[in-house]
Design a protein around this motif. Sequence first.
Motif, short mmCIF file in Angstrom:
data_model
loop_
_atom_site.label_atom_id
_atom_site.label_comp_id
_atom_site.label_asym_id
_atom_site.label_seq_id
_atom_site.Cartn_x
_atom_site.Cartn_y
_atom_site.Cartn_z
N LEU A 108 11.37 -5.70 -4.16
CA LEU A 108 11.27 -4.39 -5.41
C LEU A 108 10.76 -5.04 -6.44
N PHE A 109 9.99 -4.17 -7.32
CA PHE A 109 9.77 -4.26 -8.65
C PHE A 109 10.19 -3.03 -9.22
N LYS A 110 11.04 -3.41 -10.05
CA LYS A 110 11.67 -2.00 -10.88
C LYS A 110 12.49 -2.57 -12.12
N ASP A 111 12.43 -1.46 -13.18
CA ASP A 111 12.95 -1.94 -14.28
C ASP A 111 11.80 -3.02 -14.81
N ASN A 112 10.66 -2.95 -14.56
CA ASN A 112 9.52 -4.06 -15.09
C ASN A 112 10.29 -5.50 -14.48
N LEU A 154 12.59 -11.25 -6.84
CA LEU A 154 12.13 -12.20 -5.86
C LEU A 154 13.44 -13.33 -5.43
N LEU A 155 14.58 -12.77 -5.63
CA LEU A 155 15.86 -13.80 -4.93
C LEU A 155 15.63 -13.68 -3.24
N PRO A 156 15.67 -14.70 -2.77
CA PRO A 156 15.70 -14.50 -1.14
C PRO A 156 16.62 -13.67 -0.72
N GLU A 157 17.74 -13.50 -1.14
CA GLU A 157 18.72 -12.66 -0.67
C GLU A 157 18.28 -11.09 -1.06
N SER A 158 17.43 -10.92 -2.09
CA SER A 158 16.93 -9.46 -2.35
C SER A 158 15.71 -9.26 -1.56
N ALA A 159 15.22 -9.94 -0.62
CA ALA A 159 14.14 -9.70 0.16
C ALA A 159 14.42 -8.63 1.37
N ILE A 160 13.87 -7.77 1.74
CA ILE A 160 13.99 -6.52 2.44
C ILE A 160 13.10 -6.72 3.89
N GLU A 192 23.04 -5.14 1.58
CA GLU A 192 23.03 -4.07 0.36
C GLU A 192 21.97 -3.27 0.84
N LYS A 193 22.44 -1.75 0.86
CA LYS A 193 21.50 -0.68 1.15
C LYS A 193 20.87 -0.39 -0.38
N ILE A 194 19.47 -0.02 0.00
CA ILE A 194 18.58 0.29 -0.93
C ILE A 194 18.64 1.68 -1.15
N ARG A 195 19.09 2.24 -2.33
CA ARG A 195 19.29 3.81 -2.40
C ARG A 195 18.69 4.61 -3.23
N LYS A 196 17.90 4.08 -4.13
CA LYS A 196 16.82 4.86 -4.78
C LYS A 196 15.31 4.60 -4.40
N PRO A 197 14.86 5.74 -4.41
CA PRO A 197 13.19 5.70 -3.93
C PRO A 197 12.38 4.79 -4.83
N ILE A 198 11.34 4.09 -4.29
CA ILE A 198 10.87 3.01 -4.94
C ILE A 198 9.27 3.62 -5.01
N GLY A 212 0.73 -1.23 0.05
CA GLY A 212 -0.04 -0.10 0.09
C GLY A 212 0.84 1.21 0.06
N ALA A 213 0.32 2.23 -0.15
CA ALA A 213 0.89 3.80 -0.36
C ALA A 213 1.57 3.86 1.06
N GLN A 214 0.87 3.73 2.21
CA GLN A 214 1.57 4.01 3.40
C GLN A 214 3.02 3.23 3.58
N LEU A 215 2.99 1.96 3.30
CA LEU A 215 4.38 1.12 3.21
C LEU A 215 5.30 1.98 2.61
N ILE A 216 4.94 2.17 1.36
CA ILE A 216 5.85 2.55 0.01
C ILE A 216 6.41 3.76 0.70
N GLN A 217 5.49 4.60 1.42
CA GLN A 217 6.06 6.06 1.82
C GLN A 217 6.98 5.76 3.04
N GLU A 218 6.71 4.77 3.91
CA GLU A 218 7.71 4.64 5.02
C GLU A 218 8.82 4.12 4.65
N LEU A 219 9.01 3.06 3.49
CA LEU A 219 10.47 2.55 3.08
C LEU A 219 11.11 3.72 2.61
#
Length: 404
Positions: free
Chosen positions: A64-68, A72-78, A44-50, A22-29
């Motif tokens: 993350l969903f970016k660049d289409n 969904l790698l386990p190590e990509s989980a936040i 790894e630090k997430i540097r760019k706004p999502i 939801g919008a609230q979680l995205i804002q918090e992130l």
Amino acid sequence: MDNHFISTLRCPITLGRVGPAGAQLIQELNVRIGNGDLFNQKGEKIRKPITEVLVNDAGSYAYLFKDNIYHLLPESAIPLHETAQEVRLSVDLESFQAKKSVQTFYEEGGWEADGDHFLDAALYEDLRPVAEPYIRKCHMKVRQFIPPSGKYLLDVASGPIQYDEYLIYSQNYEKRICGDISVAALKAAQKRLPPGKGIFVLCDITALPFQSDSIDTALSLHTIYHVPAQQQTKAIQELHRVVSVGGRVLIVYNWNRRKLLKPLARAVRGVYHALKPAAKRKFEEVTESDPGLYHKNFSYQYFKQSLGIDFKVVNWRTFSVPVQKLLIRPKLGGKALLSLFYQLEISFPELWGRIGNYPLFILEKETAYEPSVSDKYIPVISTDDLEQMRTRKKGSAPVVLPKK
């Protein structure tokens, strides 16, 4: 994001469903990104706004969903809270290094153009004109075993879909899901598929982020033998798990038959009446040496005993690439010889699948998947885990990669 497709996804760690945040979680992130304190499981630090992100049903991990691309790698989980980080298992250092070496090779050059082909093909395929008709026909062998139509065709370790014949596989499917551990591969695949045809998922074949019984057809070409040895059976089981009842899994594997073909290689070598020391060295190099990219090849009997799923094998190709380059010579009837072997392959597919170098595994899905006790959560490695393993396993040598 595609909401219908998202319904087929699951968290690769907790195995629960995922959905758009939801919008609230995205804002918090994004606030945490601005503060410099949002990290993924790998540290790894997430540097760019999502703007778009998936979250699992427990609210413990975001993806993350970016660049289409769905990351969904386990190590990509936040991890979204401290307790989320407790869902972790150690994995052995050798497996981690092997998997990472393959990922690094493809992220850092494996899918770069090398003339008319990608570096991967330049290194690992027989691209000579004498072999081209045979190679194309072998590519099309896979097509005859793909069910004629469906909604989703899953191509795991899709790479950039580098051969035109590969594009035909999903011709009568609504969507082709390209899964790979390389972002570079998925970005290249985006350029190969018509707009709206492809769905692109960064994922691990041993922890596929798809619901059980949700995919019509799954295939994976030249992938399993690059998976860490103790995880190859798991990778095949994962492909079988995600296909729907009545669906099919197709896998091109490598028996590594080079040593068995030594007598034939020696016979052909005898034709070269003016043997030189260089020719002998080349022969020994082809029949004894291994390519630099990590691989482990098991036997037919190994999978029969360990897989726990019925399968059959047919032939995909007879020779390994190095042996084929040595035996098939343009001036010694190379095209005719390949034509002969192709006729043997299609006349005796199951026999040749056992004795040739590259088999095509065919697995049918007859009953719905039944979760087991081990399906609680998937192993994830963190930087802390890796450091502890390095301390325990000091001095482990990294896998040697081929250089461009």
